[in-house]
Design a protein around this motif. Structure first.
Motif, PDB file in Angstrom:
ATOM      1  N   GLY A 310       0.005   1.449  -4.469  1.00 41.92           N
ATOM      2  CA  GLY A 310       0.485   0.582  -3.484  1.00 41.92           C
ATOM      3  C   GLY A 310       1.302   1.743  -2.602  1.00 41.92           C
ATOM      4  N   ALA A 311       1.920   2.718  -3.150  1.00 45.29           N
ATOM      5  CA  ALA A 311       2.498   3.659  -2.249  1.00 45.29           C
ATOM      6  C   ALA A 311       1.453   4.385  -1.483  1.00 45.29           C
ATOM      7  CB  ALA A 311       3.609   4.703  -2.963  1.00 45.29           C
ATOM      8  N   GLY A 312       0.593   4.958  -2.274  1.00 42.42           N
ATOM      9  CA  GLY A 312      -0.594   5.883  -1.870  1.00 42.42           C
ATOM     10  C   GLY A 312      -1.238   4.969  -0.617  1.00 42.42           C
ATOM     11  N   LEU A 313      -1.480   3.587  -0.813  1.00 44.59           N
ATOM     12  CA  LEU A 313      -2.373   2.935   0.416  1.00 44.59           C
ATOM     13  C   LEU A 313      -1.290   2.972   1.585  1.00 44.59           C
ATOM     14  CD1 LEU A 313      -4.090  -0.039  -1.798  1.00 44.59           C
ATOM     15  CD2 LEU A 313      -4.992   1.726  -0.450  1.00 44.59           C
ATOM     16  N   ILE A 314      -0.037   2.453   1.435  1.00 44.38           N
ATOM     17  CA  ILE A 314       0.877   2.407   2.422  1.00 44.38           C
ATOM     18  C   ILE A 314       0.860   3.766   3.294  1.00 44.38           C
ATOM     19  CG2 ILE A 314       3.062   2.893   1.709  1.00 44.38           C
ATOM     20  CD1 ILE A 314       3.988   0.134   2.873  1.00 44.38           C
ATOM     21  N   LEU A 315       0.645   4.969   2.616  1.00 44.47           N
ATOM     22  CA  LEU A 315       0.801   6.154   3.345  1.00 44.47           C
ATOM     23  C   LEU A 315      -0.640   6.700   3.862  1.00 44.47           C
ATOM     24  CD1 LEU A 315       2.739   8.220   0.584  1.00 44.47           C
ATOM     25  CD2 LEU A 315       3.271   7.869   3.046  1.00 44.47           C
ATOM     26  N   LEU A 316      -1.745   5.673   3.720  1.00 46.33           N
ATOM     27  CA  LEU A 316      -2.812   5.860   4.416  1.00 46.33           C
ATOM     28  C   LEU A 316      -2.821   6.234   5.951  1.00 46.33           C
ATOM     29  CD1 LEU A 316      -5.850   6.338   3.372  1.00 46.33           C
ATOM     30  CD2 LEU A 316      -6.201   3.874   3.734  1.00 46.33           C
ATOM     31  N   PRO A 317      -2.088   5.498   6.596  1.00 45.82           N
ATOM     32  CA  PRO A 317      -1.993   5.922   8.151  1.00 45.82           C
ATOM     33  C   PRO A 317      -1.641   7.214   8.358  1.00 45.82           C
ATOM     34  CG  PRO A 317      -1.065   3.536   7.625  1.00 45.82           C
ATOM     35  CD  PRO A 317      -1.525   4.169   6.302  1.00 45.82           C
ATOM     36  N   LEU A 318      -0.558   7.756   7.511  1.00 47.61           N
ATOM     37  CA  LEU A 318      -0.152   8.912   7.683  1.00 47.61           C
ATOM     38  C   LEU A 318      -1.284   9.939   7.421  1.00 47.61           C
ATOM     39  CD1 LEU A 318       3.159  10.652   6.360  1.00 47.61           C
ATOM     40  CD2 LEU A 318       0.919  11.892   5.883  1.00 47.61           C
ATOM     41  N   SER A 319      -2.072   9.645   6.345  1.00 44.13           N
ATOM     42  CA  SER A 319      -3.389  10.478   6.051  1.00 44.13           C
ATOM     43  C   SER A 319      -4.228  10.626   7.105  1.00 44.13           C
ATOM     44  CB  SER A 319      -3.865  10.096   4.889  1.00 44.13           C
ATOM     45  OG  SER A 319      -2.946  10.237   3.736  1.00 44.13           O
ATOM     46  N   VAL A 320      -4.689   9.364   7.893  1.00 40.90           N
ATOM     47  CA  VAL A 320      -5.487   9.282   8.873  1.00 40.90           C
ATOM     48  C   VAL A 320      -4.907  10.030  10.056  1.00 40.90           C
ATOM     49  CG1 VAL A 320      -6.561   7.643  10.449  1.00 40.90           C
ATOM     50  CG2 VAL A 320      -6.708   7.131   7.844  1.00 40.90           C
ATOM     51  N   GLY A 321      -3.696   9.748  10.573  1.00 42.30           N
ATOM     52  CA  GLY A 321      -3.106  10.503  11.587  1.00 42.30           C
ATOM     53  C   GLY A 321      -3.266  12.109  11.515  1.00 42.30           C
ATOM     54  N   LEU A 322      -2.849  12.560  10.350  1.00 44.26           N
ATOM     55  CA  LEU A 322      -2.910  13.951  10.003  1.00 44.26           C
ATOM     56  C   LEU A 322      -4.358  14.509  10.081  1.00 44.26           C
ATOM     57  CD1 LEU A 322      -0.830  15.910   9.037  1.00 44.26           C
ATOM     58  CD2 LEU A 322      -1.757  15.541   6.590  1.00 44.26           C
ATOM     59  N   ALA A 358      13.928   2.634  10.010  1.00 45.82           N
ATOM     60  CA  ALA A 358      14.220   1.350  10.234  1.00 45.82           C
ATOM     61  C   ALA A 358      13.102   0.502   9.674  1.00 45.82           C
ATOM     62  CB  ALA A 358      14.026   1.330  11.788  1.00 45.82           C
ATOM     63  N   ALA A 359      11.818   0.808   9.452  1.00 44.15           N
ATOM     64  CA  ALA A 359      10.928  -0.208   9.032  1.00 44.15           C
ATOM     65  C   ALA A 359      11.186  -0.196   7.448  1.00 44.15           C
ATOM     66  CB  ALA A 359       9.407   0.350   9.150  1.00 44.15           C
ATOM     67  N   ALA A 360      11.459   0.931   6.628  1.00 44.79           N
ATOM     68  CA  ALA A 360      11.567   0.919   5.312  1.00 44.79           C
ATOM     69  C   ALA A 360      12.865   0.041   4.913  1.00 44.79           C
ATOM     70  CB  ALA A 360      11.681   2.529   4.771  1.00 44.79           C
ATOM     71  N   HIS A 361      13.825   0.543   5.931  1.00 48.84           N
ATOM     72  CA  HIS A 361      15.083  -0.433   5.661  1.00 48.84           C
ATOM     73  C   HIS A 361      14.886  -1.905   5.852  1.00 48.84           C
ATOM     74  CE1 HIS A 361      19.187  -2.148   6.600  1.00 48.84           C
ATOM     75  NE2 HIS A 361      19.556  -1.166   5.787  1.00 48.84           N
ATOM     76  N   GLU A 362      14.121  -2.218   6.602  1.00 48.29           N
ATOM     77  CA  GLU A 362      13.935  -3.521   6.906  1.00 48.29           C
ATOM     78  C   GLU A 362      12.515  -4.368   6.110  1.00 48.29           C
ATOM     79  OE1 GLU A 362      16.142  -5.689   8.498  1.00 48.29           O
ATOM     80  OE2 GLU A 362      17.230  -3.927   9.074  1.00 48.29           O
ATOM     81  N   ARG A 363      11.976  -3.441   5.364  1.00 47.47           N
ATOM     82  CA  ARG A 363      10.733  -3.587   4.708  1.00 47.47           C
ATOM     83  C   ARG A 363       9.947  -4.446   5.575  1.00 47.47           C
ATOM     84  NH1 ARG A 363      13.062  -4.920  -1.363  1.00 47.47           N
ATOM     85  NH2 ARG A 363      14.456  -3.449  -1.372  1.00 47.47           N
ATOM     86  N   VAL A 364       9.435  -3.972   6.825  1.00 46.11           N
ATOM     87  CA  VAL A 364       8.575  -4.433   7.564  1.00 46.11           C
ATOM     88  C   VAL A 364       7.269  -3.600   7.682  1.00 46.11           C
ATOM     89  CG1 VAL A 364       7.783  -4.919  10.001  1.00 46.11           C
ATOM     90  CG2 VAL A 364      10.379  -5.310   9.279  1.00 46.11           C
ATOM     91  N   VAL A 365       6.394  -3.881   6.807  1.00 49.53           N
ATOM     92  CA  VAL A 365       5.166  -2.924   6.325  1.00 49.53           C
ATOM     93  C   VAL A 365       4.308  -2.652   7.638  1.00 49.53           C
ATOM     94  CG1 VAL A 365       2.941  -3.106   5.289  1.00 49.53           C
ATOM     95  CG2 VAL A 365       4.979  -4.128   4.346  1.00 49.53           C
ATOM     96  N   TRP A 366       3.958  -3.634   8.782  1.00 57.82           N
ATOM     97  CA  TRP A 366       3.178  -2.986   9.789  1.00 57.82           C
ATOM     98  C   TRP A 366       3.904  -2.070  10.653  1.00 57.82           C
ATOM     99  CZ3 TRP A 366       4.852  -3.247  14.650  1.00 57.82           C
ATOM    100  CH2 TRP A 366       5.711  -4.134  15.039  1.00 57.82           C
ATOM    101  N   MET A 367       5.308  -2.224  10.738  1.00 59.17           N
ATOM    102  CA  MET A 367       6.090  -1.306  11.474  1.00 59.17           C
ATOM    103  C   MET A 367       5.877  -0.065  10.759  1.00 59.17           C
ATOM    104  SD  MET A 367       9.635  -1.661  12.896  1.00 59.17           S
ATOM    105  CE  MET A 367      10.669  -0.606  13.650  1.00 59.17           C
ATOM    106  N   LEU A 368       6.109  -0.059   9.472  1.00 58.53           N
ATOM    107  CA  LEU A 368       5.994   1.192   8.721  1.00 58.53           C
ATOM    108  C   LEU A 368       4.803   1.864   8.857  1.00 58.53           C
ATOM    109  CD1 LEU A 368       7.720   2.857   6.573  1.00 58.53           C
ATOM    110  CD2 LEU A 368       6.776   1.487   4.834  1.00 58.53           C
ATOM    111  N   GLY A 369       3.453   1.020   8.711  1.00 60.84           N
ATOM    112  CA  GLY A 369       2.351   1.814   8.953  1.00 60.84           C
ATOM    113  C   GLY A 369       2.260   2.491  10.319  1.00 60.84           C
ATOM    114  N   LEU A 370       2.722   1.957  11.448  1.00 63.43           N
ATOM    115  CA  LEU A 370       2.690   2.138  12.674  1.00 63.43           C
ATOM    116  C   LEU A 370       3.554   3.838  12.723  1.00 63.43           C
ATOM    117  CD1 LEU A 370       2.063   2.241  15.751  1.00 63.43           C
ATOM    118  CD2 LEU A 370       3.919   0.766  15.971  1.00 63.43           C
ATOM    119  N   GLY A 371       4.717   3.536  11.984  1.00 67.52           N
ATOM    120  CA  GLY A 371       5.669   4.836  11.991  1.00 67.52           C
ATOM    121  C   GLY A 371       4.747   6.129  11.266  1.00 67.52           C
ATOM    122  N   LEU A 372       4.296   5.828  10.041  1.00 71.29           N
ATOM    123  CA  LEU A 372       3.581   6.852   9.568  1.00 71.29           C
ATOM    124  C   LEU A 372       2.357   7.355  10.164  1.00 71.29           C
ATOM    125  CD1 LEU A 372       3.765   5.203   5.766  1.00 71.29           C
ATOM    126  CD2 LEU A 372       4.986   7.223   6.606  1.00 71.29           C
TER     127      LEU A 372
END
Length: 469
Positions: A310-322, A358-372
């Motif tokens: 699950g952690a690997g999947l949520i980091l996928l936007p970071l990998s895509v951007g990188l 902010a997204a990790a603190h509030e647990r907002v997944v879509w916002m976390l994906g955008l930030g990553l």
């Protein structure tokens, strides 16, 4: 085409594939451990220092020895050095996969670091020598793309393997891939090997190598001792004094040698190299510290409570951007110039850090994906272009040492990031780490204001030195 010519072409193709496979595996290894470490910490009873040094053992060994790896390629031949590095990396990966405790894990990570220090410059030289002159740029681009692809996919691969098969499977898979790459280089001589056999013996600056290694390790140990400075001041003072002494001795010895391990006099006349190398180090500082402490936070019950996959999947936007922006970096530089593109990218990184916290603190997944996604995209450009700019600032005859230095700075930046994160994370959590990364990004943006304005600047594009304001 005659049979010998066909066999020679097949050997060159095999060499190129082997070099790219090796770098893909090395790249995956560099970041896959971040997803596996929370599970490894439990299984191997790692304390905070054990977690930190599971990463830093690899990074510091690579940083200290990669200049040696580049020079060894010139001395004994690129294929031999690349193959030796890949075989050592495979053996160290197997040791980690079998590790019963923290001691074997750390020894294996040091072995991997030494293997990478030989394999990275060795395969780079190999793939350049195995390509026809007209296709050399494409071959080198493929090598860099394989390394970046592995680096980008590492968190997902590590998370998926840990979740499905256990964390040891990560290192078995990496070891098998690297061993296959080493086998692919067997019987594929390159021009560099023949040239190395005909060279006269060279002298090796043992003192310079040892002092540089002591300086790097002592500096990181001093950072590790910072949280306990009040309770155990010697854990900070002794490595700090060692780092200062090593730095002073390094300057004293290297300025007196005709063939120094690190040409300090030449670097002092190339401020653009120092600026670009620092920006590259800041990029790795941000990537590795974020990957490590995001995974620790995301997989903890008090954080997002995710599984490794699950952690690997949520980091996928970071990998895509990188990966995506790294491949587009030359176009961005061509359009905006070195100064504008790098400054803008690092400002985006600083803003993305705030979104992630902010997204990790509030647990907002879509916002976390955008930030990553913004974070990965922002760091990709300085990570991809800083080495190119640093190398362009020094004369071609210094390319071997320059390549080793820029890679050493990059590895060291990652190690410092992990150690600084270890100081901040227990005090302020993931938000504190992201604040630290944002501050580093803004420092990088300020440094980037001194880069050449345009991509067509003669001093930047043609490898001549430029005096910075």
């Amino acid at each position: 085409m005659s049979l010998p010519e066909h066999a020679a072409d097949s050997g060159k193709v095999r060499t190129r594939w082997a070099c790219c496979l090796g770098m893909l595996a090395v790249g995956v290894n560099g970041t896959a451990i971040m997803a596996a470490l929370p599970t490894m910490r439990t299984d191997l009873a790692l304390d905070t220092a054990g977690v930190t040094w599971a990463v830093n053992g690899y990074l510091l060994t690579s940083a200290a020895c990669i200049i040696l790896g580049g020079r060894a390629s010139d001395w004994v031949g690129a294929r031999r050095v690349a193959q030796a590095g890949l075989l050592l990396f495979a053996a160290a990966s197997a040791a980690i996969a079998l590790a019963p405790g923290a001691g074997v894990l750390l020894a294996g990570r040091v072995g991997q670091g030494l293997g990478a220090a030989l394999a990275v410059p060795g395969t780079l030289a190999c793939i350049g020598q195995a390509a026809a002159p007209a296709r050399r740029a494409a071959a080198l681009s493929a090598w860099a793309a394989a390394l970046m692809l592995g680096f980008s996919l590492g968190p997902l691969v590590g998370g998926a393997a840990t979740h499905a098969l256990g964390w040891r499977a990560v290192f078995w898979c990496v070891g098998f891939a690297v061993l296959s790459a080493a086998a692919g280089l067997t019987g594929a001589p390159t021009a560099g090997d023949a040239g190395a056999r005909g060279r006269s013996p060279v002298t090796f600056d043992v003192a310079g190598f040892a002092l540089l290694a002591v300086l790097m390790v002592s500096a990181v140990l001093a950072l590790d001792g910072l949280p306990e400075a009040r309770r155990a001041p010697l854990r900070l003072v002794l490595p700090l004094l060692s780092a200062v002494a090593a730095a002073a001795l390094l300057v004293w010895t290297e300025r007196r040698r005709a063939d120094p391990f690190v040409d300090l006099a030449g670097l002092s006349r190339a401020p653009l190299f120092l600026r670009a190398a620092t920006i590259g180090a800041i990029a790795m500082f941000g990537i590795l510290s974020t990957l490590l402490y995001f995974n620790l936070d995301a997989q903890s019950p008090s954080g997002l409570g995710l599984t490794p996959v699950g952690a690997g999947l949520i980091l996928l936007p970071l990998s895509v951007g990188l990966f995506a922006v790294a491949r587009l970096a030359p176009r961005a530089v061509e359009r905006l110039g070195f100064r504008g593109s790098t400054t803008g990218a690092l400002v985006i990184v600083a803003l993305a850090c705030g979104v992630i916290a902010a997204a990790a603190h509030e647990r907002v997944v879509w916002m976390l994906g955008l930030g990553l996604l913004l974070f990965g995209a922002g760091l990709a450009l300085p990570y991809a272009t800083a080495p190119r700019l640093a190398l362009a600032s020094l004369p071609p005859e210094a390319a071997g040492q320059s390549s080793g230095l820029i890679n050493a700075c990059t590895f060291l930046g990652g190690s410092v990031g992990v150690s600084c994160g270890a100081v901040v994370y227990p005090l302020a959590g993931l938000a504190g780490v992201m604040g630290l990364v944002a501050a580093a990004a803004l420092i990088g943006a300020a440094l980037a204001r001194g880069l050449p304005r345009g991509a067509d600047d003669a001093s930047a594009r043609q490898g001549t030195r430029e005096k910075l304001p």
